[in-house]
Motif scaffolding. Structure first.
Motif, PDB file in Angstrom:
ATOM      1  N   ASP A   1       2.250 -20.940   2.908  1.00 49.78           N
ATOM      2  CA  ASP A   1       1.462 -21.851   2.072  1.00 49.78           C
ATOM      3  C   ASP A   1       1.596 -21.399   0.630  1.00 49.78           C
ATOM      4  N   ASP A   2       2.647 -21.878  -0.041  1.00 50.85           N
ATOM      5  CA  ASP A   2       2.994 -21.374  -1.370  1.00 50.85           C
ATOM      6  C   ASP A   2       1.908 -21.602  -2.402  1.00 50.85           C
ATOM      7  N   ASP A   3       1.147 -22.725  -2.266  1.00 51.19           N
ATOM      8  CA  ASP A   3       0.165 -23.028  -3.304  1.00 51.19           C
ATOM      9  C   ASP A   3      -1.273 -22.754  -2.870  1.00 51.19           C
TER      10      ASP A   3
ATOM     11  N   ASP B   1      15.107 -13.513  -6.414  1.00 53.55           N
ATOM     12  CA  ASP B   1      14.265 -13.871  -7.563  1.00 53.55           C
ATOM     13  C   ASP B   1      12.804 -13.466  -7.393  1.00 53.55           C
ATOM     14  N   GLN B   2      12.403 -13.081  -6.165  1.00 53.66           N
ATOM     15  CA  GLN B   2      11.031 -12.628  -5.894  1.00 53.66           C
ATOM     16  C   GLN B   2       9.978 -13.661  -6.327  1.00 53.66           C
ATOM     17  N   ALA B   3      10.336 -14.964  -6.251  1.00 56.60           N
ATOM     18  CA  ALA B   3       9.403 -16.021  -6.665  1.00 56.60           C
ATOM     19  C   ALA B   3       8.132 -15.976  -5.813  1.00 56.60           C
ATOM     20  N   ASP B   4       6.996 -16.088  -6.484  1.00 58.51           N
ATOM     21  CA  ASP B   4       5.689 -16.055  -5.812  1.00 58.51           C
ATOM     22  C   ASP B   4       4.763 -16.997  -6.561  1.00 58.51           C
ATOM     23  N   PHE B   5       4.840 -18.316  -6.199  1.00 53.61           N
ATOM     24  CA  PHE B   5       4.134 -19.341  -6.968  1.00 53.61           C
ATOM     25  C   PHE B   5       2.649 -19.076  -7.072  1.00 53.61           C
ATOM     26  N   ASP B   6       2.005 -18.765  -5.949  1.00 57.47           N
ATOM     27  CA  ASP B   6       0.559 -18.588  -5.970  1.00 57.47           C
ATOM     28  C   ASP B   6       0.120 -17.160  -6.250  1.00 57.47           C
ATOM     29  N   GLU B   7       1.109 -16.257  -6.529  1.00 57.29           N
ATOM     30  CA  GLU B   7       0.815 -14.880  -6.918  1.00 57.29           C
ATOM     31  C   GLU B   7      -0.121 -14.184  -5.934  1.00 57.29           C
ATOM     32  N   ASP B   8       0.179 -14.410  -4.651  1.00 54.30           N
ATOM     33  CA  ASP B   8      -0.653 -13.787  -3.630  1.00 54.30           C
ATOM     34  C   ASP B   8       0.014 -12.575  -3.007  1.00 54.30           C
ATOM     35  N   GLY B   9       1.159 -12.135  -3.591  1.00 54.30           N
ATOM     36  CA  GLY B   9       1.858 -10.974  -3.082  1.00 54.30           C
ATOM     37  C   GLY B   9       2.885 -11.303  -2.036  1.00 54.30           C
ATOM     38  N   LYS B  10       2.932 -12.551  -1.585  1.00 55.39           N
ATOM     39  CA  LYS B  10       3.937 -12.991  -0.628  1.00 55.39           C
ATOM     40  C   LYS B  10       4.924 -13.896  -1.342  1.00 55.39           C
ATOM     41  N   GLY B  11       6.207 -13.571  -1.232  1.00 56.08           N
ATOM     42  CA  GLY B  11       7.207 -14.406  -1.854  1.00 56.08           C
ATOM     43  C   GLY B  11       7.236 -15.789  -1.261  1.00 56.08           C
TER      44      GLY B  11
ATOM     45  N   ASP C   1      18.716  -7.787  -0.297  1.00 59.73           N
ATOM     46  CA  ASP C   1      18.648  -8.663  -1.473  1.00 59.73           C
ATOM     47  C   ASP C   1      18.614  -7.898  -2.781  1.00 59.73           C
ATOM     48  N   GLY C   2      18.849  -6.563  -2.700  1.00 53.64           N
ATOM     49  CA  GLY C   2      18.877  -5.747  -3.905  1.00 53.64           C
ATOM     50  C   GLY C   2      17.527  -5.283  -4.382  1.00 53.64           C
ATOM     51  N   VAL C   3      16.455  -5.644  -3.636  1.00 54.97           N
ATOM     52  CA  VAL C   3      15.104  -5.234  -3.997  1.00 54.97           C
ATOM     53  C   VAL C   3      14.605  -4.268  -2.935  1.00 54.97           C
ATOM     54  N   PRO C   4      14.242  -3.043  -3.325  1.00 51.71           N
ATOM     55  CA  PRO C   4      13.782  -2.066  -2.329  1.00 51.71           C
ATOM     56  C   PRO C   4      12.603  -2.615  -1.540  1.00 51.71           C
ATOM     57  N   ASN C   5      12.513  -2.170  -0.299  1.00 54.23           N
ATOM     58  CA  ASN C   5      11.459  -2.668   0.575  1.00 54.23           C
ATOM     59  C   ASN C   5      10.075  -2.527  -0.027  1.00 54.23           C
ATOM     60  N   ASP C   6       9.837  -1.321  -0.659  1.00 52.71           N
ATOM     61  CA  ASP C   6       8.486  -1.096  -1.185  1.00 52.71           C
ATOM     62  C   ASP C   6       8.185  -1.911  -2.430  1.00 52.71           C
ATOM     63  N   GLU C   7       9.187  -2.624  -2.950  1.00 54.33           N
ATOM     64  CA  GLU C   7       8.970  -3.492  -4.109  1.00 54.33           C
ATOM     65  C   GLU C   7       9.201  -4.963  -3.763  1.00 54.33           C
ATOM     66  N   ASP C   8       9.658  -5.211  -2.547  1.00 53.17           N
ATOM     67  CA  ASP C   8      10.089  -6.544  -2.128  1.00 53.17           C
ATOM     68  C   ASP C   8       8.897  -7.320  -1.552  1.00 53.17           C
ATOM     69  N   ASN C   9       8.596  -8.517  -2.134  1.00 53.58           N
ATOM     70  CA  ASN C   9       7.472  -9.308  -1.619  1.00 53.58           C
ATOM     71  C   ASN C   9       7.823 -10.076  -0.351  1.00 53.58           C
ATOM     72  N   CYS C  10       9.086 -10.034   0.047  1.00 54.39           N
ATOM     73  CA  CYS C  10       9.524 -10.532   1.354  1.00 54.39           C
ATOM     74  C   CYS C  10      10.568  -9.565   1.884  1.00 54.39           C
ATOM     75  N   PRO C  11      10.170  -8.383   2.373  1.00 48.76           N
ATOM     76  CA  PRO C  11      11.140  -7.335   2.727  1.00 48.76           C
ATOM     77  C   PRO C  11      12.089  -7.738   3.842  1.00 48.76           C
ATOM     78  N   ASN C  12      11.744  -8.712   4.643  1.00 46.10           N
ATOM     79  CA  ASN C  12      12.603  -9.108   5.759  1.00 46.10           C
ATOM     80  C   ASN C  12      13.368 -10.392   5.501  1.00 46.10           C
ATOM     81  N   THR C  13      13.167 -11.004   4.332  1.00 46.05           N
ATOM     82  CA  THR C  13      13.849 -12.248   3.984  1.00 46.05           C
ATOM     83  C   THR C  13      14.393 -12.120   2.575  1.00 46.05           C
TER      84      THR C  13
END
Length: 638
Positions: free
Chosen positions: A149-151, A133-143, A117-129
């Protein structure tokens, strides 16, 4: 094995000489790696030479020096020769540092962008998906695309109607407003708060189900939202049972069916209200001549008494056990030998037939009067007017029977606060001797309304001074919230100029859909016989000074002793349109003499009523006058 604190330094203590190269590799990983997990070169200063003495028996899996430690499986060519003596050249070289490309087994070189997805693994909040946009609604480190559970509201997104709103997760009525913010989750016209308590509608219902009892009528429009069965009325009869007539909720009624055990006979004096005297061997009961069956009595009757069928009378229909379904109470008639009445409770279990009855005990006088909640505890009470009338009225006192709930263990009808009876008795609840003394009649409503707007249901009654075309004074008794009442307060005078009719029936309900109690009075045999008039409530405790004639069961007649007299009129919304109707029974050929019929006037909600509608056929006796209609905990307002 003990690892020194110095980075890259290994100290190996062998307990036996047979140690595989695998152990060495693990030592490098455990002790020589950095905190980050990056592979580190092995320190070449190790002085441990024990590996020179490792025997080459069949258990030796030590790989040759040129095999990377990532592969711990011994190659095929590592099988030792028959001569197990190690060759001279097995001494490891002084430099044991692995090649620069040697990597620990779990840190092998990886694709720097596994999901492309153009985002290096060590910077990717979903390295396998992939999620550019790296969206992370609840800002828990998981895209969001890999966060279940997004919220972070504890509800997985798959089950969350609002996956990006931590305050909402369900929308029962699918109106786009989450249940927590939606004040009416099931869109039944009642707020969730109102459904969770008795509140204005005097019923606790399911705020997530618009039709709690699944009877096809929404809770906000259902007079009995917890009762799936049709409303009903009861009629007394002379056969020892009770007739139950079901309403279809649309203004129609089914044929009656019978409930009640046959309680046998007893010796008692006959009644005297039959149209003609009864022949020998028969007796008068509810205006009908019944054949005497002496076998029903234990002994021969004497002293002018006859063997009478014990029947049910004095019926009140209400939810006396608090389960949301309409039950009823009934008393036996005539009185037993000790001058008491049996009290029976009939519980509603099904649409037809299933009214199992429970004996509650004996009472000196029937528990019969205004059925309502008069102390604000959301239980049905009964207020009885005790009339002393040797000729003209001498006195009237009040007794309140506060509902205590009826359960399987209830073993008495009336008692004190700690007796566990169906009702707790409160005596001398009002003082109206001044108003009733030397009066001829005291009509009173079987319904109660919160006329003073204080949250407690009040009573109305009237007085008239003679049996002719006399005026009726209408009074208010204000509930004090403990079963007692203050007052009375004069509200208005009906038939003040004798151009209307006295009052035999008094009905107290909201007939104008303005949440104010109104009063309908009249239905006498004198004056404008059979007519009824409406007095509108205008404010808290106040009425208009004028009246409106709303119906007439003997239209076009004036005079005395004419058809039209009845004290049976009651209010109920039989067709569930939110407007109160009036039901009554009367003798339609001769005043106060059988036969009788039962009729209904449907309310229009504006103080007017539709034409007379007859319920069922006619009755040969006075049965139609002896019906009962249901009562609600609080007034039925649209």
């Amino acid at each position: 094995m003990v690892c020194s604190a110095k980075h890259g330094e290994e100290t190996m203590r062998m307990t036996r000489k047979t140690v595989a190269y695998l152990a060495f590799s693990l030592t490098i990983m455990a002790c020589g790696g950095s905190d980050s997990g990056d592979p580190q070169p092995v320190d070449d200063t190790s002085s441990d030479t024990t590996l020179q003495d490792v025997p080459t028996d069949s258990g030796d899996t030590t790989p040759p020096d040129d095999v990377e430690p990532t592969d711990t499986t011994p190659p095929d060519d590592t099988t030792p020769p028959d001569d197990t003596t190690p060759p001279d050249d097995t001494t490891p070289p002084d430099d044991t540092t692995p090649p620069e490309d040697t990597v620990a087994p779990d840190t092998a070189p990886q694709n720097p962008d596994l999901d492309n997805d153009g985002v290096p693994n060590d910077e990717d909040n979903c390295p396998n998906t992939a999620n550019t946009d790296q969206a992370d609604f609840d800002e828990d480190g998981k895209g969001d695309v890999c966060d279940p559970d997004d919220d972070n509201d504890g509800i997985n997104d798959a089950a969350d109607t609002f996956p990006n709103d931590p305050n909402e997760w369900a929308d029962q009525d699918e109106d786009g407003i989450g249940d927590n913010a939606d004040e009416d989750d099931d869109n039944d016209g009642l707020s969730d708060e109102e459904e969770a308590s008795f509140s204005d509608d005097c019923a606790v219902t399911n705020p997530l189900d618009k039709d709690t009892d699944d009877d096809g009528v929404m809770d906000g429009e259902d007079a009995y939202p917890n009762d799936p069965f049709p409303a009903f009325i009861t009629l007394e009869n002379t056969s020892g049972s009770i007739e139950v007539v079901l309403s279809d909720g649309q203004g129609g009624f089914d044929a009656p069916f019978q409930v009640g055990k046959d309680l046998g006979g007893l010796c008692s004096a006959p009644e005297t209200n039959c149209k003609t005297p009864c022949a020998a061997g028969s007796y008068c009961s509810l205006g009908i001549c019944e054949v005497e069956d002496a076998s029903q009595c234990m002994e021969a009757c004497t002293g002018g008494q006859v063997c009478r069928q014990r029947i049910y009378r004095g019926i009140s229909i209400a939810d006396f056990d608090g389960d949301g379904k309409m039950d009823f109470l009934a008393h036996t008639w005539p009185q037993d030998a000790d001058n008491t009445h049996q009290v029976w409770f009939f519980k509603r279990l099904s649409e037809q037939g299933q009214f199992p009855q429970k004996y509650l005990g004996q009472v000196n006088r029937m528990l019969l009067g205004t059925t309502a909640d008069v102390n604000g505890d959301n239980r049905f009470d009964i207020v009885r007017y005790n009339v002393t009338k040797p000729n003209y009225i001498a006195n009237v006192t009040g007794t309140t029977f506060l509902g205590n709930g009826i359960t399987d263990s209830t073993g008495c009808a009336v008692g004190g606060p700690t007796d566990g009876c169906a009702f707790v008795v409160v005596t001398n609840v009002f003082d109206i001797k001044t108003q009733v003394a030397n009066q001829w009649g005291i009509p009173r409503a079987r319904e109660a309304q919160d006329l003073t707007q204080d949250g407690l249901n009040d009573l109305v009654f009237g007085t008239y001074s003679s049996g002719g075309n006399s005026p009726t004074k209408v009074y208010l008794l204000t509930s004090e919230g403990d079963g007692t009442f203050s007052g009375p307060t004069l509200l208005f005078t009906h038939n003040a100029t004798s151009n209307q009719a006295p009052t035999n029936s008094m009905v107290f309900a909201d007939f104008t859909s303005d949440k104010l109690g109104d009063v309908v009075v009249g239905l006498d045999d004198d004056g404008d016989a059979g007519a009824a008039w409406l007095y509108k409530g205008t404010a808290a405790g106040e009425f208009s000074g004028s009246s409106t004639k709303v119906f007439d069961i003997n239209a076009g007649t004036n005079g005395g002793d004419l058809v039209g007299r009845t004290g049976s009129a009651k209010a109920y919304d039989f067709n569930f349109d939110g407007n109160m109707d009036i039901i009554l029974g009367y003798n339609y050929t001769v005043v106060s003499k059988p036969p009788s019929k039962l009729v209904l006037f449907y309310g229009n909600g504006d103080g007017t009523f539709g034409p007379e509608t007859q319920i069922g056929s006619t009755w040969p006796g006075n049965e139609a006058n002896r019906f009962q209609a249901p009562q609600r905990l609080c007034p039925w307002y649209q």
